[in-house]
Design a protein around this motif. Structure first.
Motif, PDB file in Angstrom:
ATOM      1  N   LYS A 237      -4.784  15.268  12.556  1.00  0.00           N
ATOM      2  CA  LYS A 237      -4.590  16.437  13.414  1.00  0.00           C
ATOM      3  C   LYS A 237      -4.728  17.733  12.601  1.00  0.00           C
ATOM      4  N   LYS A 238      -4.158  17.728  11.403  1.00  0.00           N
ATOM      5  CA  LYS A 238      -4.262  18.911  10.542  1.00  0.00           C
ATOM      6  C   LYS A 238      -5.720  19.214  10.199  1.00  0.00           C
ATOM      7  N   TYR A 239      -6.485  18.165   9.902  1.00  0.00           N
ATOM      8  CA  TYR A 239      -7.911  18.349   9.572  1.00  0.00           C
ATOM      9  C   TYR A 239      -8.667  18.911  10.772  1.00  0.00           C
ATOM     10  N   LEU A 240      -8.383  18.348  11.946  1.00  0.00           N
ATOM     11  CA  LEU A 240      -9.096  18.801  13.152  1.00  0.00           C
ATOM     12  C   LEU A 240      -8.745  20.242  13.508  1.00  0.00           C
ATOM     13  N   LEU A 241      -7.470  20.618  13.328  1.00  0.00           N
ATOM     14  CA  LEU A 241      -7.066  22.005  13.606  1.00  0.00           C
ATOM     15  C   LEU A 241      -7.750  22.980  12.634  1.00  0.00           C
ATOM     16  N   THR A 242      -7.894  22.545  11.400  1.00  0.00           N
ATOM     17  CA  THR A 242      -8.602  23.390  10.414  1.00  0.00           C
ATOM     18  C   THR A 242     -10.065  23.551  10.797  1.00  0.00           C
ATOM     19  N   ILE A 243     -10.687  22.442  11.207  1.00  0.00           N
ATOM     20  CA  ILE A 243     -12.089  22.507  11.643  1.00  0.00           C
ATOM     21  C   ILE A 243     -12.221  23.443  12.840  1.00  0.00           C
ATOM     22  N   LYS A 244     -11.254  23.346  13.772  1.00  0.00           N
ATOM     23  CA  LYS A 244     -11.292  24.207  14.961  1.00  0.00           C
ATOM     24  C   LYS A 244     -11.181  25.690  14.566  1.00  0.00           C
ATOM     25  N   ARG A 245     -10.255  25.982  13.642  1.00  0.00           N
ATOM     26  CA  ARG A 245     -10.049  27.368  13.224  1.00  0.00           C
ATOM     27  C   ARG A 245     -11.305  27.927  12.542  1.00  0.00           C
ATOM     28  N   LYS A 246     -11.918  27.137  11.708  1.00  0.00           N
ATOM     29  CA  LYS A 246     -13.133  27.589  11.012  1.00  0.00           C
ATOM     30  C   LYS A 246     -14.282  27.778  11.997  1.00  0.00           C
ATOM     31  N   THR A 247     -14.324  26.886  12.998  1.00  0.00           N
ATOM     32  CA  THR A 247     -15.363  27.021  14.021  1.00  0.00           C
ATOM     33  C   THR A 247     -15.164  28.310  14.812  1.00  0.00           C
ATOM     34  N   GLU A 248     -13.913  28.657  15.096  1.00  0.00           N
ATOM     35  CA  GLU A 248     -13.622  29.897  15.822  1.00  0.00           C
ATOM     36  C   GLU A 248     -14.013  31.123  15.000  1.00  0.00           C
ATOM     37  N   GLU A 249     -13.839  31.041  13.681  1.00  0.00           N
ATOM     38  CA  GLU A 249     -14.250  32.142  12.818  1.00  0.00           C
ATOM     39  C   GLU A 249     -15.761  32.370  12.923  1.00  0.00           C
TER      40      GLU A 249
ATOM     41  N   TYR B 295     -13.704  18.816   5.472  1.00  0.00           N
ATOM     42  CA  TYR B 295     -12.725  18.135   6.321  1.00  0.00           C
ATOM     43  C   TYR B 295     -13.366  17.013   7.135  1.00  0.00           C
ATOM     44  N   VAL B 296     -14.605  17.204   7.576  1.00  0.00           N
ATOM     45  CA  VAL B 296     -15.297  16.133   8.304  1.00  0.00           C
ATOM     46  C   VAL B 296     -15.500  14.935   7.397  1.00  0.00           C
ATOM     47  N   GLU B 297     -15.909  15.159   6.157  1.00  0.00           N
ATOM     48  CA  GLU B 297     -16.086  14.067   5.197  1.00  0.00           C
ATOM     49  C   GLU B 297     -14.748  13.358   4.938  1.00  0.00           C
ATOM     50  N   GLY B 298     -13.666  14.189   4.904  1.00  0.00           N
ATOM     51  CA  GLY B 298     -12.332  13.574   4.715  1.00  0.00           C
ATOM     52  C   GLY B 298     -11.976  12.662   5.857  1.00  0.00           C
ATOM     53  N   LEU B 299     -12.338  13.028   7.055  1.00  0.00           N
ATOM     54  CA  LEU B 299     -12.091  12.182   8.218  1.00  0.00           C
ATOM     55  C   LEU B 299     -12.935  10.925   8.167  1.00  0.00           C
ATOM     56  N   ILE B 300     -14.210  11.108   7.790  1.00  0.00           N
ATOM     57  CA  ILE B 300     -15.121   9.960   7.739  1.00  0.00           C
ATOM     58  C   ILE B 300     -14.713   8.986   6.648  1.00  0.00           C
ATOM     59  N   ASP B 301     -14.320   9.533   5.491  1.00  0.00           N
ATOM     60  CA  ASP B 301     -13.982   8.665   4.352  1.00  0.00           C
ATOM     61  C   ASP B 301     -12.569   8.076   4.464  1.00  0.00           C
TER      62      ASP B 301
END
Length: 485
Positions: A291-303, A275-281
């Motif tokens: 926003k969807k990408y960032l929420l996914t990153i947040k959820r994975k970070t919480e895991e 998802y970070v690469e998707g944001l960068i690219d």
């Protein structure tokens, strides 16, 4: 017989046997001396005075016979035999030149001394190098009597007696030394034979254990000081085997944990990276997608954070002195508050939590740990239970213990897995097929936390068809003291 008794017996025998042997040898030596004296000529007279006294006694007896007369002179003469020493003296009496009476040792008679005494006359004393003679003559009823009293002149040669005495002393000394040596050797074998076999057995056991044979056990049938030692050795070997086995299992579990944690961390990290690469690219080219990408990153970070937090919490409880703050807690009130705060969250995740009628029980617990235990058990039911499942929580008092039962209606586990659920890093076969759903330390944490609070935990089949986890905590009485089980 114990080693202590053997030592006591050996000390007694060490004294008795040499004494008995010495006494026997001493008696034999005394017998030898006595026999030598009896078989020899005796000691003889040590001076001529002894001979003179004896000769005066004999002549006095003869005078008494001649003076008073007797119808039986020979019978009266026999009294002389009681005066003389029959071994070293000899008496010869003639009547009118003819043999009339004799007694004693005839071997010491000497005709040359007799002739010399006749020439001297009555009451004559004559002697040579070996013998001496007293001569007495008198008349009775017209009969002439002559008395010759022979005696050994000097002390008999006592060489044989001395030899026997010296030999006896040497023999007794040798008997004492040999008896002590023999007894000591025998008793040494008597005592150390009992010690040697167990020591060899223990040495063999140590060698077997050191060579890795942890199944080796000592078989000792004795009833002495080595019995508890061998029992302790077997117990040590068993404990060592259990410890090695536990270490091996823990090592296997830790290796499996590393694999599982690596897999569990790799999945969210891979997602985050993608998802970070998707944001960068610029793949997420709209605000909504970003926003969807960032929420996914947040959820994975919480895991990841939750996983690390679980590991950290378990590690703290695994320390020798965990920081536990126990305090009295009204259990139904506490659980109601804890469940009400998370009820909606778990409802959304597919788990309905039901609190059954409960006993009003006060317990001693760390409220923070109990809250985390509750969360772990609810999470466990969500992860491994069926979709839209139920959790039933009940409290009952059992003596001095309060039992909190968390029962679900999920798929449950096999009977052979119930005792292993609380092993650290353990997962059931069903859980292994979905390692992303958990890391195998949730129930291990529950057990550690329960033990840290002075309680315990066990797993059973649930009456609702799933798994039942029963948490046991100590009750609190009205005197503000702990009830111990």
């Amino acid at each position: 017989m114990t080693v202590k008794k053997r030592l006591a017996v050996s000390n007694v025998i060490m004294i008795i046997i040499p004494v008995i042997i010495t006494l026997l040898i001493g008696c034999m030596c005394l017998g030898a001396v006595y026999f030598t004296l009896r078989s020899s000529n005796g000691f003889g007279f040590e001076s001529s005075d002894d001979f003179y006294r004896t000769s005066n006694a004999v002549s006095g007896k003869m005078y008494e016979i001649f003076e008073h007369g007797s119808d039986d002179t020979k019978s009266r003469l026999s009294a002389i035999g009681n005066i003389i020493d029959n071994k070293t003296m000899f008496v010869k009496v003639y009547e009118n030149g003819n043999d009339f009476y004799e007694t004693g040792n005839e071997d010491i008679a000497d005709t040359s001394l007799m002739a010399s005494a006749q020439n001297i006359g009555n009451n004559a004393f004559v002697s040579n190098k070996t013998n001496q003679l007293y001569y007495y003559t008198g008349e009775e009823n017209g009969n002439t009597y002559e008395l010759y009293l022979f005696s050994v002149n000097t002390v008999t040669d006592n060489t044989a007696v001395k030899t026997v005495i010296i030999s006896s002393i040497i023999l007794i000394a040798a008997a004492i030394i040999l008896s002590i040596g023999f007894t000591n050797r025998f008793l040494t074998r008597f005592v150390f034979k009992k010690i040697e076999a167990p020591l060899d057995m223990l040495s063999q056991g140590v060698n077997e254990i050191s060579n890795g044979n942890l199944d080796y056990r000592l078989k000792y049938d004795g009833d002495d000081e080595f019995t508890p030692v061998c029992a302790a050795f077997n117990d040590m070997a068993k404990r060592l085997k259990d410890s090695v086995e536990l270490t091996r299992k823990n090592e296997e579990n830790r290796k499996e944990l590393l694999l599982d944690i690596s897999h569990d961390l790799r999945n969210p990290l891979t997602s985050i990276n993608a998802y970070v690469e998707g944001l960068i690219d610029g793949v997420a080219n709209t605000d909504e997608m970003r926003k969807k990408y960032l929420l996914t990153i947040k959820r994975k970070t919480e895991e990841i954070e939750k996983m690390v937090s679980s590991l950290f919490a378990y590690s703290k409880l695994d320390m020798e002195s965990p920081d536990v703050k126990n305090e009295k807690t009204l259990l139904p009130e506490f659980l109601n508050a804890a469940i009400n705060s998370v009820y909606d969250e778990y409802k959304k995740r597919g788990l309905t939590v039901n609190i059954l009628p409960n006993d009003n029980v006060k317990v001693i617990c760390d409220r923070q740990l109990l809250t985390r235990i509750t969360a772990n058990l609810l999470d466990n039911s969500v992860k491994y239970g069926k979709k839209d499942g139920n959790m039933y929580i009940s409290i009952k008092r059992n003596g001095n213990t309060a039992e909190i039962e968390f029962a679900d209606d999920g798929n449950g586990v096999n009977d052979d897995e119930l005792d292993r659920l609380f092993n650290v890093f353990y997962r059931t076969d069903t859980a292994r097929t979905d390692t992303g759903s958990g890391n195998g330390i949730g129930l291990a944490f529950v057990k550690k936390a329960a033990e840290a609070m002075g309680g315990d935990v066990r797993a059973e089949k649930s009456e609702f068809g799933g798994l039942s986890i029963i948490l046991e905590l100590r009750c609190y009485d009205e005197q503000n003291t702990y009830n111990r089980r």
